[in-house]
Design a protein around this motif. Sequence first.
Motif, PDB file in Angstrom:
ATOM      1  N   LEU A 136      41.076  39.277  21.585  1.00 60.99           N
ATOM      2  CA  LEU A 136      42.029  40.269  22.067  1.00 60.99           C
ATOM      3  C   LEU A 136      41.799  40.541  23.549  1.00 60.99           C
ATOM      4  O   LEU A 136      40.653  40.541  24.017  1.00 60.99           O
ATOM      5  N   ALA A 137      42.868  40.790  24.282  1.00 60.73           N
ATOM      6  CA  ALA A 137      42.773  41.108  25.711  1.00 60.73           C
ATOM      7  C   ALA A 137      42.028  42.429  25.893  1.00 60.73           C
ATOM      8  O   ALA A 137      42.324  43.415  25.217  1.00 60.73           O
ATOM      9  N   SER A 138      41.069  42.443  26.808  1.00 58.07           N
ATOM     10  CA  SER A 138      40.275  43.647  27.037  1.00 58.07           C
ATOM     11  C   SER A 138      41.036  44.714  27.826  1.00 58.07           C
ATOM     12  O   SER A 138      40.664  45.883  27.795  1.00 58.07           O
ATOM     13  N   VAL A 188      48.780  36.617  32.195  1.00 53.91           N
ATOM     14  CA  VAL A 188      48.021  35.378  32.034  1.00 53.91           C
ATOM     15  C   VAL A 188      48.163  34.587  33.328  1.00 53.91           C
ATOM     16  O   VAL A 188      49.241  34.087  33.653  1.00 53.91           O
ATOM     17  N   ASP A 189      47.080  34.489  34.085  1.00 51.07           N
ATOM     18  CA  ASP A 189      47.071  33.840  35.390  1.00 51.07           C
ATOM     19  C   ASP A 189      46.835  32.344  35.269  1.00 51.07           C
ATOM     20  O   ASP A 189      47.392  31.558  36.027  1.00 51.07           O
ATOM     21  N   GLY A 235      45.072  44.547  41.345  1.00 54.53           N
ATOM     22  CA  GLY A 235      44.082  45.167  42.223  1.00 54.53           C
ATOM     23  C   GLY A 235      42.845  44.313  42.443  1.00 54.53           C
ATOM     24  O   GLY A 235      41.791  44.817  42.807  1.00 54.53           O
ATOM     25  N   GLY A 236      42.970  42.993  42.223  1.00 60.07           N
ATOM     26  CA  GLY A 236      41.841  42.081  42.418  1.00 60.07           C
ATOM     27  C   GLY A 236      40.965  41.893  41.195  1.00 60.07           C
ATOM     28  O   GLY A 236      39.996  41.148  41.231  1.00 60.07           O
ATOM     29  N   TRP A 237      41.299  42.534  40.072  1.00 61.17           N
ATOM     30  CA  TRP A 237      40.490  42.447  38.848  1.00 61.17           C
ATOM     31  C   TRP A 237      41.017  41.386  37.893  1.00 61.17           C
ATOM     32  O   TRP A 237      42.215  41.286  37.668  1.00 61.17           O
ATOM     33  N   TYR A 238      40.082  40.607  37.334  1.00 58.18           N
ATOM     34  CA  TYR A 238      40.392  39.537  36.388  1.00 58.18           C
ATOM     35  C   TYR A 238      39.426  39.606  35.208  1.00 58.18           C
ATOM     36  O   TYR A 238      38.301  40.091  35.347  1.00 58.18           O
ATOM     37  N   SER A 239      39.853  39.067  34.071  1.00 58.92           N
ATOM     38  CA  SER A 239      38.918  38.804  32.974  1.00 58.92           C
ATOM     39  C   SER A 239      39.113  37.361  32.557  1.00 58.92           C
ATOM     40  O   SER A 239      40.214  36.812  32.637  1.00 58.92           O
ATOM     41  N   VAL A 240      38.004  36.722  32.142  1.00 56.87           N
ATOM     42  CA  VAL A 240      38.014  35.318  31.765  1.00 56.87           C
ATOM     43  C   VAL A 240      37.403  35.181  30.375  1.00 56.87           C
ATOM     44  O   VAL A 240      36.367  35.790  30.091  1.00 56.87           O
ATOM     45  N   TYR A 241      38.045  34.380  29.547  1.00 57.00           N
ATOM     46  CA  TYR A 241      37.615  34.123  28.175  1.00 57.00           C
ATOM     47  C   TYR A 241      37.509  32.602  28.042  1.00 57.00           C
ATOM     48  O   TYR A 241      38.471  31.893  28.355  1.00 57.00           O
ATOM     49  N   ILE A 242      36.351  32.084  27.577  1.00 60.93           N
ATOM     50  CA  ILE A 242      36.141  30.636  27.549  1.00 60.93           C
ATOM     51  C   ILE A 242      35.667  30.187  26.169  1.00 60.93           C
ATOM     52  O   ILE A 242      34.994  30.933  25.465  1.00 60.93           O
ATOM     53  N   HIS A 243      35.981  28.942  25.819  1.00 64.36           N
ATOM     54  CA  HIS A 243      35.592  28.215  24.600  1.00 64.36           C
ATOM     55  C   HIS A 243      36.592  28.396  23.464  1.00 64.36           C
ATOM     56  O   HIS A 243      36.271  28.127  22.320  1.00 64.36           O
ATOM     57  N   MET A 244      37.819  28.843  23.767  1.00 62.23           N
ATOM     58  CA  MET A 244      38.823  29.064  22.724  1.00 62.23           C
ATOM     59  C   MET A 244      39.617  27.780  22.454  1.00 62.23           C
ATOM     60  O   MET A 244      40.146  27.180  23.389  1.00 62.23           O
ATOM     61  N   PRO A 245      39.735  27.360  21.186  1.00 59.38           N
ATOM     62  CA  PRO A 245      40.475  26.136  20.866  1.00 59.38           C
ATOM     63  C   PRO A 245      41.989  26.329  20.802  1.00 59.38           C
ATOM     64  O   PRO A 245      42.746  25.373  20.953  1.00 59.38           O
ATOM     65  N   THR A 246      42.436  27.548  20.568  1.00 57.85           N
ATOM     66  CA  THR A 246      43.873  27.818  20.480  1.00 57.85           C
ATOM     67  C   THR A 246      44.218  29.067  21.276  1.00 57.85           C
ATOM     68  O   THR A 246      43.392  29.972  21.426  1.00 57.85           O
ATOM     69  N   TYR A 291      35.918  40.447  40.092  1.00 61.69           N
ATOM     70  CA  TYR A 291      36.661  41.128  41.151  1.00 61.69           C
ATOM     71  C   TYR A 291      36.791  40.161  42.315  1.00 61.69           C
ATOM     72  O   TYR A 291      35.790  39.629  42.814  1.00 61.69           O
ATOM     73  N   ASP A 292      38.010  39.912  42.779  1.00 63.84           N
ATOM     74  CA  ASP A 292      38.298  38.946  43.840  1.00 63.84           C
ATOM     75  C   ASP A 292      37.840  39.484  45.192  1.00 63.84           C
ATOM     76  O   ASP A 292      38.638  39.976  45.982  1.00 63.84           O
ATOM     77  N   GLU A 293      36.556  39.357  45.465  1.00 64.33           N
ATOM     78  CA  GLU A 293      35.989  39.877  46.715  1.00 64.33           C
ATOM     79  C   GLU A 293      36.353  39.040  47.930  1.00 64.33           C
ATOM     80  O   GLU A 293      36.405  39.547  49.042  1.00 64.33           O
ATOM     81  N   ASN A 294      36.580  37.728  47.746  1.00 67.28           N
ATOM     82  CA  ASN A 294      36.867  36.872  48.900  1.00 67.28           C
ATOM     83  C   ASN A 294      38.357  36.756  49.196  1.00 67.28           C
ATOM     84  O   ASN A 294      38.747  36.074  50.139  1.00 67.28           O
ATOM     85  N   GLY A 295      39.218  37.396  48.390  1.00 67.84           N
ATOM     86  CA  GLY A 295      40.643  37.454  48.672  1.00 67.84           C
ATOM     87  C   GLY A 295      41.391  36.143  48.476  1.00 67.84           C
ATOM     88  O   GLY A 295      42.471  35.969  49.024  1.00 67.84           O
ATOM     89  N   ASP A 296      40.842  35.219  47.669  1.00 70.09           N
ATOM     90  CA  ASP A 296      41.517  33.940  47.464  1.00 70.09           C
ATOM     91  C   ASP A 296      42.551  33.975  46.345  1.00 70.09           C
ATOM     92  O   ASP A 296      43.138  32.962  46.000  1.00 70.09           O
ATOM     93  N   GLY A 297      42.773  35.159  45.756  1.00 67.25           N
ATOM     94  CA  GLY A 297      43.762  35.285  44.704  1.00 67.25           C
ATOM     95  C   GLY A 297      43.278  34.832  43.345  1.00 67.25           C
ATOM     96  O   GLY A 297      44.059  34.715  42.413  1.00 67.25           O
ATOM     97  N   ARG A 298      41.994  34.589  43.213  1.00 66.21           N
ATOM     98  CA  ARG A 298      41.388  34.190  41.941  1.00 66.21           C
ATOM     99  C   ARG A 298      40.036  34.886  41.837  1.00 66.21           C
ATOM    100  O   ARG A 298      39.363  35.107  42.834  1.00 66.21           O
ATOM    101  N   GLY A 299      39.630  35.161  40.637  1.00 64.25           N
ATOM    102  CA  GLY A 299      38.292  35.692  40.410  1.00 64.25           C
ATOM    103  C   GLY A 299      37.406  34.581  39.917  1.00 64.25           C
ATOM    104  O   GLY A 299      36.962  34.616  38.785  1.00 64.25           O
ATOM    105  N   SER A 300      37.191  33.561  40.731  1.00 64.46           N
ATOM    106  CA  SER A 300      36.613  32.335  40.194  1.00 64.46           C
ATOM    107  C   SER A 300      35.236  31.938  40.732  1.00 64.46           C
ATOM    108  O   SER A 300      34.710  30.919  40.319  1.00 64.46           O
ATOM    109  N   THR A 301      34.670  32.693  41.643  1.00 68.70           N
ATOM    110  CA  THR A 301      33.354  32.297  42.145  1.00 68.70           C
ATOM    111  C   THR A 301      32.263  33.114  41.459  1.00 68.70           C
ATOM    112  O   THR A 301      32.480  34.272  41.093  1.00 68.70           O
ATOM    113  N   PRO A 302      31.086  32.514  41.239  1.00 67.85           N
ATOM    114  CA  PRO A 302      30.003  33.230  40.545  1.00 67.85           C
ATOM    115  C   PRO A 302      29.647  34.581  41.166  1.00 67.85           C
ATOM    116  O   PRO A 302      29.315  35.516  40.438  1.00 67.85           O
ATOM    117  N   SER A 303      29.749  34.692  42.465  1.00 64.75           N
ATOM    118  CA  SER A 303      29.394  35.967  43.108  1.00 64.75           C
ATOM    119  C   SER A 303      30.400  37.074  42.795  1.00 64.75           C
ATOM    120  O   SER A 303      30.129  38.242  43.028  1.00 64.75           O
TER     121      SER A 303
END
Length: 113
Positions: free
Chosen positions: A2-4, A9-10, A25-36, A70-82
């Motif tokens: 369920l969505a937190s 869906v980005d 507002g720069g906030w993202y959540s990521v969910y991994i290992h889902m088959p469907t 939280y997208d601290e570097n402003g790249d439009g994604r919350g994708s870096t470990p930091s």
Amino acid sequence: MLASAPGVVDHISPGSGLIELDHGGGWYSVYIHMPTFTVSEGEKVAQGQKIGEVGSVNTDVAHLHYEQLYDENGDGRGSTPSEIQIPLIIQGTKYALTESTDDVVVTSKNNCG
């Protein structure tokens, strides 16, 4: 799964079983290992809405990998470990990602192994 929180869906990556939700507002959540997945890219989702199934994509055991970013570097994604936001206290219990004398050990009580 369920969505937190409500969002859009980005990004979906079936190869890793990943869904990334943009909460604004720069906030993202990521969910991994889902088959469907039960949602599509660009779809608005409500808090608590089903977005997919917990599974074992790219792993040996079914589980959910969940991150708040939280997208601290402003790249439009919350994708870096930091950009991973580490909650220190969840429901009154202190947690940590590195070993220390204050770490909490969490054991599953739902008979899934």
